[in-house]
Design a protein around this motif. Sequence first.
Motif, short mmCIF file in Angstrom:
data_model
loop_
_atom_site.label_atom_id
_atom_site.label_comp_id
_atom_site.label_asym_id
_atom_site.label_seq_id
_atom_site.Cartn_x
_atom_site.Cartn_y
_atom_site.Cartn_z
N GLN A 81 -62.31 -6.69 -13.53
CA GLN A 81 -63.24 -7.58 -12.82
C GLN A 81 -62.61 -8.06 -11.50
OE1 GLN A 81 -66.43 -7.89 -13.77
NE2 GLN A 81 -65.87 -6.35 -15.27
N THR A 82 -62.43 -9.37 -11.34
CA THR A 82 -61.99 -9.86 -10.02
C THR A 82 -60.58 -9.37 -9.68
OG1 THR A 82 -63.34 -11.78 -10.49
CG2 THR A 82 -61.96 -11.91 -8.57
N SER A 83 -59.79 -9.03 -10.70
CA SER A 83 -58.42 -8.58 -10.43
C SER A 83 -58.37 -7.10 -10.03
CB SER A 83 -57.55 -8.81 -11.67
OG SER A 83 -57.63 -10.15 -12.10
N TYR A 84 -59.52 -6.49 -9.80
CA TYR A 84 -59.52 -5.03 -9.62
C TYR A 84 -59.09 -4.56 -8.22
CZ TYR A 84 -60.93 -0.19 -9.80
OH TYR A 84 -60.90 1.17 -9.76
N ALA A 85 -59.69 -5.08 -7.19
CA ALA A 85 -59.37 -4.55 -5.83
C ALA A 85 -59.35 -5.70 -4.82
CB ALA A 85 -60.38 -3.49 -5.42
N ASN A 86 -58.57 -6.72 -5.13
CA ASN A 86 -58.54 -7.86 -4.21
C ASN A 86 -57.68 -7.55 -2.98
OD1 ASN A 86 -55.84 -8.35 -4.83
ND2 ASN A 86 -56.29 -9.90 -6.35
N GLY A 87 -57.46 -8.58 -2.15
CA GLY A 87 -56.77 -8.36 -0.88
C GLY A 87 -55.30 -7.97 -1.02
#
Length: 422
Positions: free
Chosen positions: A38-44
């Motif tokens: 989820q949010t930890s997949y392709a962050n900055g």
Amino acid sequence: MRIVVIGAGVLGVTTAWYLARDGHAVTVVDRDPMPGQQTSYANGGLLHASHAEPWNAPGVIWQLLRWIGREDSPLLLRPGQIPRLTGWGLGFLRNSSRHRFERNTSVNAALAVHSLQLLRQLRRDTGIRYDDGQNGILKVFHETAALDKARHASKLMAPLGVRHSVLDARQTVALEPSLGEAEDQLTGGIYYPDDESGDAHLFTQRLATLAAAEGVTFRYGVDVRGLRREGGRITCVETDAGDMEADGFVIAAGNDSKRLAAAHGIRLPIYPVKGYSVTLPLAGWSNPPTIPLIDDARKVVVTVLGDRIRLAGTAEFAGYDTSLQTRRADTVLRQAAGLYPSLGEHAAQHTPEYWTGLRPMTVDGPPVLGPSPLSNLFLNTGPGHLGWTFACGCSRVVADVINGETPAIGLDGLGLQRFQRW
Ligand SMILES: Cc1cc2nc3c(=O)[nH]c(=O)nc-3n(C[C@H](O)[C@H](O)[C@H](O)COP(=O)(O)OP(=O)(O)OC[C@H]3O[C@@H](n4cnc5c(N)ncnc54)[C@H](O)[C@@H]3O)c2cc1C
């Protein structure tokens, strides 16, 4: 203790890691088929104590109003969301007073510095690698007022251990020659040598593998519907694969934490703030950056992750909608190409990978960590735009609380008690 952690994002997996190392029997449950989807997949990809400021800086209201409904803006408030935002939105604005903003920045910065120390320790202990980089982070500025503001914020964070050097435009380009074509638009930069970068998804997956070797059980593809309570305690999590009993429970469920907690009267003031990232191969770009970069005015970050380049940014108040709109992703690419003109040409030769995720953001900025009104239910959630930076710190704090030990950094400003007394 037998402990169930809900969520195998970067917070849930680091929690499981520390708890297992402390001798607990840990089970992690996630509805996805593998960790970090989820949010930890392709962050900055930035581990940035330097960027610890919450997003509700004084004056944020004017930025929001200026860009309301504008699809091509880096900060987008969809008019249809305004009624749904009222409670959270008012809290967000209330926390944009200078006093609260500075206090929350200090809370975040202390957590971020602690977290980066723990991450370095974890690397030393396990040898884990995740396309990580230790080149610091460079922030660039286009206006003197913005540079002065950031210089002031950096001064406030310096006593907490966030070192920095202020550079003029020429020095900025000397440090990062790939900005040569943008020198005319720059007023200067600030370099933070202790910040880092890395792929949060790779880290989460690899740490999950290490945690499994430490005895952690991962139950993937299992949806947690709720928590069952008896008196002041939770007895089990109710899932679509049956009940799971334990002695302790940790909610690290990202944007679903709010729903799970609300069923037991726990009010988590978290809103999902949508962002986009664009990932491209690095090969073939003649003049790539060597230092991860933040351009706050353009609301974009640029990071090299191994043989890829990751661009991320935009903030959209659009509820739980995770649909990917190419126009919004293109905004990220366009903002970055404004700094690196050759990037546009490079991107045109590849098929960029677009991604969108929801930052679980609290009204005041810091995450919600530690105890809850239920004696064996613990919280590790709401890290907003800093969840990768905070992961080791948040999870060590939560493990310390579960162990009945005093965390290395105080819970003041980080616990649920700041929103709800019991
Ligand atoms: C565009 C963008 C750029 C960003 N850039 C950065 C950055 O550069 N640096 C930084 O520090 N942070 C950054 N962030 C923020 C960071 O990515 C997040 O704060 C962090 O990933 C949140 O991790 P988490 O573990 O709390 O949530 P998640 O990664 O979303 O994990 C929650 C997990 O819980 C599971 N789950 C939820 N509900 C249930 C349920 N009912 N049953 C079973 N499983 C459930 C989900 O499947 C998920 O796997 C960025 C975010 C975005 C969107």
